[in-house]
Write a protein that holds these residues in place. Structure first.
Motif, PDB file in Angstrom:
ATOM      1  N   VAL A  99       0.847  -1.193   0.000  1.00  0.00           N
ATOM      2  CA  VAL A  99       0.000   0.000   0.000  1.00  0.00           C
ATOM      3  C   VAL A  99       0.884   1.246   0.000  1.00  0.00           C
ATOM      4  O   VAL A  99       2.046   1.188   0.383  1.00  0.00           O
ATOM      5  N   SER A 100       0.289   2.353  -0.422  1.00  0.00           N
ATOM      6  CA  SER A 100       1.023   3.610  -0.531  1.00  0.00           C
ATOM      7  C   SER A 100       0.261   4.735   0.148  1.00  0.00           C
ATOM      8  O   SER A 100      -0.979   4.713   0.181  1.00  0.00           O
ATOM      9  N   PRO A 101       0.963   5.752   0.656  1.00  0.00           N
ATOM     10  CA  PRO A 101       0.280   6.921   1.217  1.00  0.00           C
ATOM     11  C   PRO A 101      -0.671   7.530   0.187  1.00  0.00           C
ATOM     12  O   PRO A 101      -0.383   7.559  -1.008  1.00  0.00           O
ATOM     13  N   GLY A 102      -1.834   7.961   0.672  1.00  0.00           N
ATOM     14  CA  GLY A 102      -2.828   8.569  -0.196  1.00  0.00           C
ATOM     15  C   GLY A 102      -3.783   7.584  -0.827  1.00  0.00           C
ATOM     16  O   GLY A 102      -4.705   7.976  -1.547  1.00  0.00           O
ATOM     17  N   GLN A 103      -3.613   6.308  -0.536  1.00  0.00           N
ATOM     18  CA  GLN A 103      -4.445   5.262  -1.129  1.00  0.00           C
ATOM     19  C   GLN A 103      -5.658   4.997  -0.238  1.00  0.00           C
ATOM     20  O   GLN A 103      -5.586   5.085   0.982  1.00  0.00           O
ATOM     21  N   TYR A 104      -6.784   4.673  -0.873  1.00  0.00           N
ATOM     22  CA  TYR A 104      -7.980   4.210  -0.171  1.00  0.00           C
ATOM     23  C   TYR A 104      -7.978   2.692  -0.270  1.00  0.00           C
ATOM     24  O   TYR A 104      -7.836   2.142  -1.359  1.00  0.00           O
ATOM     25  N   ILE A 105      -8.141   2.013   0.882  1.00  0.00           N
ATOM     26  CA  ILE A 105      -8.106   0.554   0.878  1.00  0.00           C
ATOM     27  C   ILE A 105      -9.272  -0.031   1.659  1.00  0.00           C
ATOM     28  O   ILE A 105      -9.861   0.633   2.513  1.00  0.00           O
ATOM     29  N   ARG A 106      -9.567  -1.287   1.366  1.00  0.00           N
ATOM     30  CA  ARG A 106     -10.455  -2.102   2.203  1.00  0.00           C
ATOM     31  C   ARG A 106     -10.083  -3.546   1.961  1.00  0.00           C
ATOM     32  O   ARG A 106      -9.401  -3.871   0.998  1.00  0.00           O
ATOM     33  N   TYR A 117     -10.387   2.613   4.411  1.00  0.00           N
ATOM     34  CA  TYR A 117      -9.344   3.364   5.108  1.00  0.00           C
ATOM     35  C   TYR A 117      -8.576   4.245   4.135  1.00  0.00           C
ATOM     36  O   TYR A 117      -8.453   3.928   2.946  1.00  0.00           O
ATOM     37  N   TYR A 118      -8.006   5.311   4.685  1.00  0.00           N
ATOM     38  CA  TYR A 118      -7.080   6.167   3.957  1.00  0.00           C
ATOM     39  C   TYR A 118      -5.694   5.906   4.532  1.00  0.00           C
ATOM     40  O   TYR A 118      -5.523   5.904   5.751  1.00  0.00           O
ATOM     41  N   ILE A 119      -4.715   5.678   3.665  1.00  0.00           N
ATOM     42  CA  ILE A 119      -3.351   5.403   4.125  1.00  0.00           C
ATOM     43  C   ILE A 119      -2.601   6.718   4.277  1.00  0.00           C
ATOM     44  O   ILE A 119      -2.482   7.496   3.327  1.00  0.00           O
ATOM     45  N   SER A 120      -2.108   6.973   5.477  1.00  0.00           N
ATOM     46  CA  SER A 120      -1.397   8.220   5.778  1.00  0.00           C
ATOM     47  C   SER A 120      -0.374   7.957   6.874  1.00  0.00           C
ATOM     48  O   SER A 120      -0.730   7.453   7.943  1.00  0.00           O
ATOM     49  N   GLY A 121       0.888   8.283   6.602  1.00  0.00           N
ATOM     50  CA  GLY A 121       1.929   8.134   7.616  1.00  0.00           C
ATOM     51  C   GLY A 121       2.071   6.722   8.152  1.00  0.00           C
ATOM     52  O   GLY A 121       2.317   6.545   9.341  1.00  0.00           O
TER      53      GLY A 121
END
Length: 188
Positions: A38-45, A53-57
């Motif tokens: 996964v990468s920062p700024g990505q929306y995942i489930r 979820y939003y990927i941040s930090g």
């Protein structure tokens, strides 16, 4: 190391994150699965959990609800699927509330309407719109179309900002209406 650096599409039209060579236990059933990249700024489930979820930090920040998600995204297809085992590798962060500058919010049991903004630290804050005249000056005659009803429990996640007044600048080009968001939630 990554086995692939590209997402793949499954037969249900879901975009899946690439698998890494690391394995982990699924919190759903205890089986072993590859950890998704996964990468920062990505929306995942994930497959067995409905939260987006939003990927941040290095954290996964859950969206409060579908309407909050659509203040950020324009389609469910913006979400990348990951294995259940990936979730436990990401620390749980603070909830994603409606995006600043995109909607106005209120609680059903209270007539006060607020602009959603961020303070100087980047934290979410609410700015009360004290009169209908101020709302009309800032957001036009159809200002009420931009108001989302939110759960009262979300209000504690916001700081209190200064009251809005007619001289404040707002960017109407990024705002979304309640009806538009409802159509996105329904997948239309």
């Amino acid at each position: 190391a990554d086995d692939s650096d590209e997402t793949t599409m499954d037969s249900d039209g879901r975009m899946w994150a690439p698998a890494s060579s690391a394995m982990g236990l699924s919190p759903f059933d205890g089986s072993m699965h590859a950890i998704s990249v996964v990468s920062p700024g990505q929306y995942i489930r994930s497959e067995n959990y409905n939260s987006v979820y939003y990927i941040s930090g290095g954290m996964r920040r859950p969206f409060w609800d579908a309407q909050s998600f659509f203040t950020y995204a324009d389609s469910w297809s913006d979400v990348t699927w990951v294995t259940d085992a990936t979730l436990v590798t990401l620390q749980l962060g603070t909830p994603m509330l409606p995006k600043a500058g995109v909607v106005l919010v209120k609680v059903a049991s209270d007539p006060k309407v607020y602009a959603v903004e961020t303070d100087s630290d980047g934290s979410p804050e609410l700015r009360w719109i004290p009169t209908e005249m101020v709302a009309m000056d800032l957001y036009g005659a159809t200002w009420a179309d931009y108001v989302l009803d939110v759960e009262a429990t979300t209000m504690g996640w916001y700081a209190d900002g200064s009251d809005m007044d007619a001289s404040d600048d707002v960017d109407m080009s990024v705002m979304k209406t309640r009806a538009g968001i409802a159509m996105l939630v329904m997948g239309m």
